[in-house]
Design an enzyme around this catalytic site. Structure first.
Site, PDB file in Angstrom:
ATOM      1  N   ARG A  46       0.847  -1.202   0.000  1.00  9.29           N
ATOM      2  CA  ARG A  46       0.000   0.000   0.000  1.00  9.29           C
ATOM      3  C   ARG A  46       0.878   1.246   0.000  1.00  9.29           C
ATOM      4  NH1 ARG A  46      -1.658   1.343   4.656  1.00  9.29           N
ATOM      5  NH2 ARG A  46      -2.483  -0.711   5.196  1.00  9.29           N
ATOM      6  N   TYR A  98     -17.003  19.035 -11.879  1.00  9.09           N
ATOM      7  CA  TYR A  98     -17.389  17.634 -12.047  1.00  9.09           C
ATOM      8  C   TYR A  98     -18.446  17.237 -10.999  1.00  9.09           C
ATOM      9  CZ  TYR A  98     -17.080  12.574 -12.070  1.00  9.09           C
ATOM     10  OH  TYR A  98     -17.392  11.237 -12.107  1.00  9.09           O
ATOM     11  N   ASP A 169      -8.044  20.719 -11.724  1.00  8.91           N
ATOM     12  CA  ASP A 169      -8.387  19.406 -12.268  1.00  8.91           C
ATOM     13  C   ASP A 169      -8.167  19.495 -13.776  1.00  8.91           C
ATOM     14  OD1 ASP A 169      -9.707  17.230 -13.440  1.00  8.91           O
ATOM     15  OD2 ASP A 169     -11.291  17.191 -11.921  1.00  8.91           O
ATOM     16  N   LYS A 194      -9.995   8.893 -17.848  1.00  6.55           N
ATOM     17  CA  LYS A 194     -10.430   9.508 -19.103  1.00  6.55           C
ATOM     18  C   LYS A 194      -9.303   9.462 -20.134  1.00  6.55           C
ATOM     19  CE  LYS A 194     -13.962  10.160 -16.460  1.00  6.55           C
ATOM     20  NZ  LYS A 194     -14.193  11.343 -15.641  1.00  6.55           N
TER      21      LYS A 194
HETATM   22  C1  PLP Z   1     -14.417  11.618 -14.232  1.00  6.55           C
HETATM   23  C2  PLP Z   1     -13.933  12.847 -13.593  1.00  6.55           C
HETATM   24  C3  PLP Z   1     -13.569  12.873 -12.239  1.00  6.55           C
HETATM   25  C4  PLP Z   1     -13.724  11.672 -11.336  1.00  6.55           C
HETATM   26  O1  PLP Z   1     -12.868  10.629 -11.698  1.00  6.55           O
HETATM   27  P1  PLP Z   1     -13.191   9.067 -11.527  1.00  6.55           P
HETATM   28  O2  PLP Z   1     -12.004   8.438 -12.134  1.00  6.55           O
HETATM   29  O3  PLP Z   1     -14.466   8.789 -12.252  1.00  6.55           O
HETATM   30  O4  PLP Z   1     -13.323   8.802 -10.065  1.00  6.55           O
HETATM   31  C5  PLP Z   1     -13.052  14.055 -11.723  1.00  6.55           C
HETATM   32  N1  PLP Z   1     -12.934  15.162 -12.490  1.00  6.55           N
HETATM   33  C6  PLP Z   1     -13.289  15.175 -13.783  1.00  6.55           C
HETATM   34  C7  PLP Z   1     -13.134  16.433 -14.579  1.00  6.55           C
HETATM   35  C8  PLP Z   1     -13.798  14.032 -14.382  1.00  6.55           C
HETATM   36  O5  PLP Z   1     -14.170  14.055 -15.668  1.00  6.55           O
END
Ligand code: PLP
Length: 380
Positions: A46, A98, A169, A194
C-alpha cells in the site's frame, strides 16, 4: 525530451529487470527485509509498489512535477486533496465542476466544518475577493459540461498574493495540451480514467505537485486513506499513456471538423467548446493551452427532437464518461450532474436540452455522416 517522446520512453528499458522493453507487474503485497536493522525500500505494497512507482515517476516527468501519486480513481484523488483541508477552511469551486466533486463538497464538507462557494466566473475574481477563511481555489478549465475557461496564471498570482492554494483538475486536457503546474498551480489532479487511460477500461486518478510540504501530506494520505492504484491498473495506465499524443491529435482533429459542421447547421442552437463563451476566454485558452481537446456540448434548435437525435445516432453511444477512443454522448443534467439540484442546474445553464459529446478516434467522415443523418431524422 518532449512529452510525446516521454510518454513512450519515460520508463527506461535499462531500468527494467532483464532490460525488458516494458516494465513487469509486481503483484507482491509484502517484501522481505534484510535484517532488523536494514530495511529495503519496499515493505508493504500500500505504501509503495514498483509498478505503481514506475507509473508515478513516469507521470512526474510528463507533468513536470516533483511529486506524483496514483489513486484508485479520480474521486480518490479528489478526496485525498480535500483531506488537506480542515475545519474553518473554505474552498472556492467553479460552478460547473465535475458532478462527483460537487457531490463531495455539498454532502461531506459540512460534517468536516469546511465551507465552499461556487464561483460563477473565476475570471472576474479579484485578490481582494479572497477572504481570510478561503484556503484554496479549485477549478476545472475547461469546465464540465459548459467548457468555460479560467485563466490559470492570473488565478495562481492572486491566490499566492493572498496565501491560498490553487488546485486545477486537468482531466479534460492533460499535460499534452496544458500544464497547470508550469502556469503556477500548486496542485494538479486528474481522473486518469479519461484521456490518460484512453480505452475506457481503467478507473484511476493522479495528484501531482512541486511543493514538498504538500507532497509529504499527500503521500501520508495516499497510504493512510488507502485509495491506491493497483499494480495491474498501474500497468494498464503505463500502456494507455503511450498513445496519448496520437489519440489526442486524432480526437481533436475530429472535434474540429464536428465544430465546423455544427457551427453552420440549423439544428444546432448552441455550441459549447473551450473558448466559445467569449473572445476573452478564447484568448486565455489559446495562451495557456496548445489544444482544446475533444469534449463539446450542444443544444438542439427547438424544431429538432432531442430523443430522436440521440436514438438515431449509431456511432455515438449514449453513455457517461469521456476520453476513451470511442465517441459518446450524454445528457449532463440527468447523467453526470444530477448531484446539482434542478434550481442550481438551471442557474448554471445545465439544462435538459444540453447534450455533451466526447469525440473518439473513429473516421471523421463516418462521425459527420452519423451526426448529419441523426439531425435529419430529428427534424420535426
Ligand atoms: C471523471 C472525472 C472525475 C472523477 O474521476 P473518476 O475516475 O471517475 O473517479 C473528476 N474530475 C473530472 C473532470 C472528471 O471528468
Amino acid at each position: 525530451m518532449k512529452i510525446d517522446s516521454l510518454i513512450v520512453k519515460g520508463i527506461d528499458a535499462k531500468d527494467n529487470p532483464n532490460h525488458a522493453v516494458v516494465p513487469p507487474i509486481f503483484l507482491a503485497t509484502t517484501y522481505v527485509q534484510n535484517d532488523l536493522h536494514g530495511f529495503q525500500s519496499f515493505a508493504y505494497a500500500r505504501g509503495g509498489n514498483p509498478t505503481r512507482n514506475n507509473l508515478e515517476n513516469l507521470f512526474s516527468k510528463i507533468e513536470q512535477a516533483d511529486y506524483s501519486y496514483a489513486f484508485a480513481s479520480g474521486m480518490a484523488a479528489v478526496s485525498a486533496v480535500f483531506s488537506l483541508f480542515q475545519s474553518g477552511d473554505k474552498i472556492l469551486l467553479n460552478n460547473n465542476v465535475y458532478g462527483g466533486t460537487y457531490r463531495y463538497a455539498s454532502n461531506l464538507f459540512k460534517d468536516r466544518g469546511i465551507a465552499y462557494e461556487l464561483v460563477h466566473d473565476f475570471n472576474e475574481l479579484k485578490a481582494e475577493d479572497l477572504d481570510d477563511d478561503v484556503a484554496a481555489l479549485y477549478l476545472e478549465t475547461p469546465s464540465n459540461p459548459l467548457l468555460r475557461v479560467a485563466d490559470i496564471q492570473r488565478l495562481a498570482a492572486i491566490a499566492h498574493e493572498r496565501g491560498k492554494l490553487l488546485i486545477v483538475d486537468n482531466t479534460f486536457l492533460t499535460a499534452y495540451y496544458q500544464n497547470p503546474l508550469a502556469l503556477g498551480a500548486d496542485i494538479v489532479l486528474y481522473s486518469a480514467t479519461k484521456y490518460l487511460s484512453g480505452h475506457a477500461d481503467v478507473i484511476a486518478g493522479f495528484v501531482a505537485t512541486n511543493r514538498e510540504e504538500v507532497a509529504q501530506k499527500l503521500k501520508f494520505l495516499q497510504n493512510t486513506l488507502g485509495g491506491i492504484l493497483s499494480p495491474t491498473d498501474s500497468y494498464a495506465l503505463i500502456r494507455g499513456i503511450k498513445t496519448l499524443s496520437v489519440r489526442l491529435d486524432r480526437q481533436e482533429e475530429n472535434t474540429n471538423k464536428i465544430i465546423k459542421f455544427f457551427s453552420s447547421h440549423p439544428g444546432i442552437e448552441q455550441l459549447y467548446y473551450p473558448g466559445s463563451y467569449s473572445q476573452e476566454e478564447k484568448k486565455i485558452q489559446d495562451r495557456q493551452s496548445s489544444g482544446h481537446g475533444s469534449v463539446i456540448s450542444v443544444c438542439l434548435a427547438s424544431d429538432y427532437d432531442q430523443d430522436q437525435f440521440v436514438a438515431a445516432l449509431s456511432l455515438f453511444d449514449l453513455a457517461v464518461s469521456l476520453g476513451g477512443v470511442e465517441s459518446l454522448i450524454c445528457q449532463p443534467a440527468t447523467m453526470t450532474h444530477e448531484s446539482f439540484d434542478e434550481k442550481l442546474q438551471e442557474k448554471i445553464g445545465i439544462t435538459k436540452g444540453l447534450l455533451r459529446l466526447a469525440i473518439g478516434i473513429e473516421n471523421a467522415d463516418d462521425l459527420l455522416d452519423d451526426l448529419a443523418q441523426a439531425l435529419e431524422k430529428a427534424k420535426r
